[in-house]
Design a protein around this motif. Structure first.
Motif, PDB file in Angstrom:
ATOM      1  N   ALA A 226       0.687  -1.247   0.081  1.00 16.90           N
ATOM      2  CA  ALA A 226      -0.031  -0.008   0.059  1.00 16.90           C
ATOM      3  C   ALA A 226       0.877   1.439   0.064  1.00 16.90           C
ATOM      4  O   ALA A 226       0.313   2.411  -0.407  1.00 16.90           O
ATOM      5  CB  ALA A 226      -0.995  -0.136   1.293  1.00 16.90           C
ATOM      6  N   LEU A 227       2.150   1.144   0.323  1.00 12.19           N
ATOM      7  CA  LEU A 227       2.929   2.552   0.406  1.00 12.19           C
ATOM      8  C   LEU A 227       3.440   2.683  -1.103  1.00 12.19           C
ATOM      9  O   LEU A 227       4.235   3.764  -1.459  1.00 12.19           O
ATOM     10  CB  LEU A 227       4.167   2.186   1.280  1.00 12.19           C
ATOM     11  N   VAL A 228       3.466   1.550  -2.084  1.00 11.16           N
ATOM     12  CA  VAL A 228       4.005   1.976  -3.276  1.00 11.16           C
ATOM     13  C   VAL A 228       3.340   3.082  -4.074  1.00 11.16           C
ATOM     14  O   VAL A 228       4.267   4.098  -4.438  1.00 11.16           O
ATOM     15  CB  VAL A 228       3.741   0.752  -4.237  1.00 11.16           C
ATOM     16  N   PRO A 229       1.897   3.286  -4.006  1.00  8.94           N
ATOM     17  CA  PRO A 229       1.308   4.535  -4.907  1.00  8.94           C
ATOM     18  C   PRO A 229       1.859   5.754  -4.193  1.00  8.94           C
ATOM     19  O   PRO A 229       2.310   6.510  -4.957  1.00  8.94           O
ATOM     20  CB  PRO A 229       0.056   4.297  -4.658  1.00  8.94           C
ATOM     21  N   PRO A 230       1.576   5.886  -3.003  1.00 10.20           N
ATOM     22  CA  PRO A 230       2.355   7.382  -2.689  1.00 10.20           C
ATOM     23  C   PRO A 230       3.845   7.589  -2.792  1.00 10.20           C
ATOM     24  O   PRO A 230       4.270   8.643  -3.029  1.00 10.20           O
ATOM     25  CB  PRO A 230       1.868   7.078  -1.070  1.00 10.20           C
ATOM     26  N   TYR A 231       4.516   6.523  -2.467  1.00 17.55           N
ATOM     27  CA  TYR A 231       6.017   6.624  -2.852  1.00 17.55           C
ATOM     28  C   TYR A 231       6.002   7.090  -4.203  1.00 17.55           C
ATOM     29  O   TYR A 231       6.804   8.113  -4.460  1.00 17.55           O
ATOM     30  CB  TYR A 231       6.651   5.216  -2.595  1.00 17.55           C
ATOM     31  N   ILE A 232       5.743   6.292  -5.197  1.00 10.39           N
ATOM     32  CA  ILE A 232       5.771   6.627  -6.503  1.00 10.39           C
ATOM     33  C   ILE A 232       5.485   8.187  -6.986  1.00 10.39           C
ATOM     34  O   ILE A 232       6.035   9.017  -7.437  1.00 10.39           O
ATOM     35  CB  ILE A 232       5.187   5.641  -7.721  1.00 10.39           C
ATOM     36  N   LEU A 233       4.131   8.549  -6.350  1.00 17.72           N
ATOM     37  CA  LEU A 233       3.655   9.979  -6.708  1.00 17.72           C
ATOM     38  C   LEU A 233       4.519  11.137  -5.793  1.00 17.72           C
ATOM     39  O   LEU A 233       5.100  12.024  -6.509  1.00 17.72           O
ATOM     40  CB  LEU A 233       2.556  10.150  -6.077  1.00 17.72           C
ATOM     41  N   GLY A 234       4.923  10.742  -4.887  1.00 17.76           N
ATOM     42  CA  GLY A 234       5.972  11.376  -4.012  1.00 17.76           C
ATOM     43  C   GLY A 234       7.210  11.620  -4.734  1.00 17.76           C
ATOM     44  O   GLY A 234       7.832  12.872  -4.820  1.00 17.76           O
ATOM     45  N   ALA A 235       7.896  10.518  -5.158  1.00 24.93           N
ATOM     46  CA  ALA A 235       9.001  10.663  -5.746  1.00 24.93           C
ATOM     47  C   ALA A 235       8.841  11.688  -6.970  1.00 24.93           C
ATOM     48  O   ALA A 235       9.860  12.293  -7.221  1.00 24.93           O
ATOM     49  CB  ALA A 235       9.539   9.265  -6.183  1.00 24.93           C
ATOM     50  N   LYS A 236       7.967  11.299  -7.915  1.00 23.92           N
ATOM     51  CA  LYS A 236       7.709  11.999  -8.918  1.00 23.92           C
ATOM     52  C   LYS A 236       7.583  13.570  -8.874  1.00 23.92           C
ATOM     53  O   LYS A 236       8.228  14.249  -9.462  1.00 23.92           O
ATOM     54  CB  LYS A 236       6.475  11.617  -9.711  1.00 23.92           C
ATOM     55  N   ALA A 237       6.977  13.919  -7.637  1.00 26.66           N
ATOM     56  CA  ALA A 237       6.831  15.426  -7.091  1.00 26.66           C
ATOM     57  C   ALA A 237       7.966  15.968  -6.860  1.00 26.66           C
ATOM     58  O   ALA A 237       8.515  17.101  -7.179  1.00 26.66           O
ATOM     59  CB  ALA A 237       5.953  15.401  -6.155  1.00 26.66           C
ATOM     60  N   VAL A 238       8.940  15.257  -5.880  1.00 26.70           N
ATOM     61  CA  VAL A 238      10.227  15.626  -5.613  1.00 26.70           C
ATOM     62  C   VAL A 238      11.420  15.678  -6.662  1.00 26.70           C
ATOM     63  O   VAL A 238      12.293  16.719  -6.664  1.00 26.70           O
ATOM     64  CB  VAL A 238      10.480  14.990  -4.328  1.00 26.70           C
ATOM     65  N   PHE A 239      11.511  14.475  -7.125  1.00 25.17           N
ATOM     66  CA  PHE A 239      12.778  14.179  -8.073  1.00 25.17           C
ATOM     67  C   PHE A 239      12.765  14.246  -9.516  1.00 25.17           C
ATOM     68  O   PHE A 239      13.648  14.370 -10.027  1.00 25.17           O
ATOM     69  CB  PHE A 239      13.236  12.735  -7.655  1.00 25.17           C
ATOM     70  N   SER A 240      11.498  14.442  -9.997  1.00 23.92           N
ATOM     71  CA  SER A 240      11.366  14.592 -11.209  1.00 23.92           C
ATOM     72  C   SER A 240      12.061  15.649 -12.065  1.00 23.92           C
ATOM     73  O   SER A 240      11.946  16.906 -11.415  1.00 23.92           O
ATOM     74  CB  SER A 240       9.746  14.579 -11.925  1.00 23.92           C
ATOM     75  N   PRO A 241      12.932  15.808 -13.072  1.00 18.64           N
ATOM     76  CA  PRO A 241      13.312  16.856 -13.558  1.00 18.64           C
ATOM     77  C   PRO A 241      12.308  18.124 -13.931  1.00 18.64           C
ATOM     78  O   PRO A 241      11.142  17.725 -14.265  1.00 18.64           O
ATOM     79  CB  PRO A 241      14.055  16.321 -14.953  1.00 18.64           C
ATOM     80  N   PRO A 242      12.765  19.242 -13.773  1.00 18.07           N
ATOM     81  CA  PRO A 242      11.515  20.347 -14.151  1.00 18.07           C
ATOM     82  C   PRO A 242      11.299  20.172 -15.531  1.00 18.07           C
ATOM     83  O   PRO A 242      12.007  20.171 -16.522  1.00 18.07           O
ATOM     84  CB  PRO A 242      12.467  21.669 -13.876  1.00 18.07           C
ATOM     85  N   THR A 243       9.975  20.664 -16.015  1.00 20.90           N
ATOM     86  CA  THR A 243       9.495  20.746 -17.016  1.00 20.90           C
ATOM     87  C   THR A 243      10.172  22.051 -17.784  1.00 20.90           C
ATOM     88  O   THR A 243      10.022  23.025 -17.374  1.00 20.90           O
ATOM     89  CB  THR A 243       7.909  20.815 -17.062  1.00 20.90           C
TER      90      THR A 243
END
Length: 250
Positions: A226-243
């Protein structure tokens, strides 16, 4: 393209976040008792040792990261197991850990995380065939070991279903590892390293869920998944390169 090197997050902000997490963990461990507190103290030292010293070298850094992951699991085991009491001697403590299931999972996680960390060190250079062989042993030994050691000899009913689900998790992990190793061998670690690091980190969830299911601890496996979805969403929000802004593309 990562937050600190790119300047999207200042080093001061990173230091404050890291310090806050360490202090929160230390406080939680203090409230849970002496054994969890001991494991958390060792974990905090491992984190500081990695960031301040051992990450400068590939193998010491990888082993330190793997040790931190193992201590993380041992801390969790001590927090939920009331029979974990302070040992009378170091030898008694080592004997207890050798037969404690949580310690077995911790040792397998040590190997896996050490292997993926070592592979991540070659994102900016090509790893030798020998090094890829070492990484392969470290990454494949844990899922194989979990399946062999923990599969019940005479499963029945729910136990059979849980064991089968656990083995499926480990097989998926082995497939992921082999896929990433094939990419590293075929394309080189510089071309495949970033994707391998991300995907192999996510593979730790499969390793944990497989071990929990094979032990019959399905509620904990569900909680882990159950921790996987918030982890993926959180990681994308914090670590994804800027648009790129308008006019900056290309």
């Amino acid at each position: 393209d990562r937050p600190l090197p790119s300047g999207r997050m200042s080093t001061m902000t990173g230091a404050l976040i890291g310090t806050g997490l360490l202090l929160t963990a230390a406080l939680a461990a203090f409230l849970l008792g002496p054994v969890p507190c001991a494991f958390m103290a060792a974990l905090c030292l491992g984190v500081l040792g990695y960031d301040g010293l051992t990450k400068r070298w590939k193998i010491p850094g990888a082993l330190t990261m793997g040790t931190c992951r193992a201590l993380n699991i041992l801390f969790a085991g001590a927090a939920v197991a009331p029979h974990w009491t302070p040992p009378e001697s170091l030898l008694e403590g080592l004997e207890f850990l050798a037969r404690e299931p949580t310690a077995i999972l911790a040792s397998e996680s040590f190997l896996y995380v050490s292997g993926l960390t070592l592979l991540s060190c070659y994102e900016d250079e090509e790893a030798s065939g020998l090094m890829l062989g070492v990484v392969a042993l470290a990454l494949l030994a844990p899922p194989v070991g979990v399946s062999v050691r923990l599969f019940p000899s005479s499963p029945e009913g729910l136990g059979m279903a849980l064991a089968a689900a656990g083995v499926v998790c480990e097989l998926l992990l082995m497939g992921l590892v082999l896929t990433r190793l094939r990419a590293a061998w075929r394309d080189g670690t510089m071309a495949s390293g970033h994707a391998s690091t991300r995907q192999l980190i996510r593979g730790t969830v499969l390793l944990a869920c497989g071990g929990l299911l094979l032990r019959g601890l399905w509620p904990w496996a569900l909680a882990c998944a159950a921790l996987v979805p918030p982890y993926i969403l959180g990681a994308k929000a914090v670590f994804s390169p800027p648009t790129p802004a308008d006019g900056e593309a290309g």
